[in-house]
Enzyme design. Structure first.
Site, PDB file in Angstrom:
ATOM      1  N   HIS A 172       0.846  -1.004  -0.248  1.00 26.75           N
ATOM      2  CA  HIS A 172      -0.448   0.329   0.068  1.00 26.75           C
ATOM      3  C   HIS A 172       1.046   1.351  -0.037  1.00 26.75           C
ATOM      4  O   HIS A 172       1.980   1.138   0.616  1.00 26.75           O
ATOM      5  CB  HIS A 172      -0.918  -0.013   0.989  1.00 26.75           C
ATOM      6  CG  HIS A 172      -1.891  -1.296   1.339  1.00 26.75           C
ATOM      7  ND1 HIS A 172      -0.859  -2.533   1.786  1.00 26.75           N
ATOM      8  CD2 HIS A 172      -2.719  -0.999   0.277  1.00 26.75           C
ATOM      9  CE1 HIS A 172      -2.575  -3.125   1.793  1.00 26.75           C
ATOM     10  NE2 HIS A 172      -3.735  -3.015   1.012  1.00 26.75           N
ATOM     11  N   HIS A 173       0.268   2.403  -0.421  1.00 30.39           N
ATOM     12  CA  HIS A 173       1.216   3.740  -1.021  1.00 30.39           C
ATOM     13  C   HIS A 173       1.207   4.180   0.896  1.00 30.39           C
ATOM     14  O   HIS A 173       0.631   4.004   1.466  1.00 30.39           O
ATOM     15  CB  HIS A 173       0.313   4.802  -1.379  1.00 30.39           C
ATOM     16  CG  HIS A 173       0.678   6.126  -1.804  1.00 30.39           C
ATOM     17  ND1 HIS A 173       0.189   6.775  -1.275  1.00 30.39           N
ATOM     18  CD2 HIS A 173       2.093   6.294  -1.583  1.00 30.39           C
ATOM     19  CE1 HIS A 173       1.616   8.125  -1.822  1.00 30.39           C
ATOM     20  NE2 HIS A 173       2.139   7.456  -1.472  1.00 30.39           N
TER      21      HIS A 173
END
Ligand SMILES: [Zn+2]
Ligand SMILES: [Zn+2]
Length: 390
Positions: A172-173
């Site tokens: 995930h970012h």
């Protein structure tokens, strides 16, 4: 002085949990540390008890009203409406009793890791419970109440005036850390993650490069779903050296979420333990090349806690200690945990080369990632160089 790497862990970190059915399960820490111990990788003095951070430490990053809300929620006293405003009380990040104290332990483990490095006790620390990268200044998000990496970074800036490179390879970012330092040219954030097209938190596009003075100091490489090891590693290799060469960091902080694995239930990347072995090796090399060895590694996501997290994070710890581990998982670990595991535990530390079916669109995915990589780093190096010159 004992300069051996330190692992910050005790069962106190298990208090950071959202309930029995929530994917962020502290059992993964216990499984990991037990595997590390069964491999005989802990020498005397290497395992360090996590210390709570002070409220003043949190205030370097998070506003007081937000902390007050967490404090009240921690005692079960906050209204549901106000909780929602601050990102709490959701299915992802529900408030829980003792939440503030539990989070202070997590933040404290990253912070004390940074302190130990700066005070010369050691060069490498693995704060395995850290990596709560989605927490924003005034909002909890994505299983993350407060941002331990950001507090550690703020401490390093204030007390030592350091340039900090933060590399995030969670699937995930790393949005929280990126946006907290979005206008800050002394913090370089680099995130390699699955594209936000279909995955939380949705950000992390190439065009997010920072703003104002910090323009150029946020770097994002959003990968295609089903990206495999070779492409993931290629992107990492081609990004880090030129960008760190331009930035000249004083310390490296890595977020090592291992939810990019093929088996992870929450994401759509398809890497194996190969990446989890190669990437810490590269990070280790970067820390010695650019940062006098200063390397603070954090944990992060990782939701196949039986089969993936223990192996991925044991590989990081082995790399820090420069130990090549045998591939056979210690039988004592298997004996202890197999009876509790709902799945067959892996017998080998490393996934086999043909363990998972190949992705049919491999070439297309690799090509798309190369295009993204070029778009991302083409301007990043020049921007950083020109900004640093002024
Ligand atoms: Zn080293
Ligand atoms: Zn994640």
């Amino acid at each position: 002085m004992n300069k051996l790497p330190k692992l910050i862990y005790s069962k106190a970190l298990h208090d950071y949990k959202f309930g029995p059915d929530h994917p962020f399960n502290p059992l993964r820490l216990e499984l990991t540390v037990d595997l590390i111990e069964k491999y005989g990788l802990i020498q005397e003095g290497q395992m360090v008890e996590p210390q709570s951070c002070a409220i003043e430490d949190l205030l370097m990053v998070h506003p007081e009203n937000f902390i007050k809300v967490i404090e009240k929620a921690s005692q079960g006293k906050e209204s549901p409406d106000l909780l929602q405003t601050y990102g709490l009380g959701t299915d992802d990040t529900p408030a829980f009793s003792g939440m503030l104290e539990a989070t202070q332990k997590v933040v404290g483990s990253a912070l004390s890791g940074a302190k130990m490095i700066m005070e010369g006790q050691t060069d490498h620390v693995f704060a395995i419970g850290g990596g709560l990268h989605h927490a924003h200044r005034n909002k909890a998000s994505g299983f993350c109440v407060l941002n331990d990496a950001a507090v550690a970074i703020a401490y390093l800036q204030r007390n030592y005036g350091l340039n900090v490179a933060y590399i995030d390879t969670d699937a995930h970012h790393g949005d929280g850390v990126q946006f907290i330092f979005y206008d800050d040219p002394t913090v370089l954030t680099i995130s390699i993650h699955e594209t936000g097209r279909y995955l939380f938190p949705g950000t992390g596009q190439v065009e997010e490069r920072g703003r104002f003075e910090g323009y150029g100091f946020s770097v994002n490489i959003p990968l295609e779903a089903y990206t495999e090891d070779d492409s993931f590693i290629e992107v990492y290799e081609q990004t880090m050296e030129p960008i760190l060469e331009a930035f000249q960091p004083d310390i490296l902080i890595t977020q090592n979420g291992c939810d990019a694995h093929y088996l992870d239930p929450l994401t759509h990347l398809a890497i194996t333990t190969k990446s989890f072995e190669v990437i810490p090796r590269l990070a280790h090399r970067l820390a010695h090349k650019y940062c006098k060895g200063r390397w603070l590694a954090l944990g992060g996501g990782g939701y196949d806690h039986w089969r993936v997290v223990p192996r991925a994070w044991t590989l990081i710890w082995a790399e820090m200690n420069e130990i090549e581990l045998p591939d056979e998982i210690p039988v004592e670990w298997l004996q202890r945990w197999q009876k509790e595991s709902p799945v067959a535990l892996p017998l080998r530390l490393r996934d086999g080369a043909n363990e998972f079916p190949p992705i049919p669109r491999r070439e297309i995915i690799t090509d798309k990632n190369r295009v993204t990589l070029r778009r991302s780093i083409r301007d990043a190096v020049e921007l950083i160089m020109s900004r640093r010159a002024c």
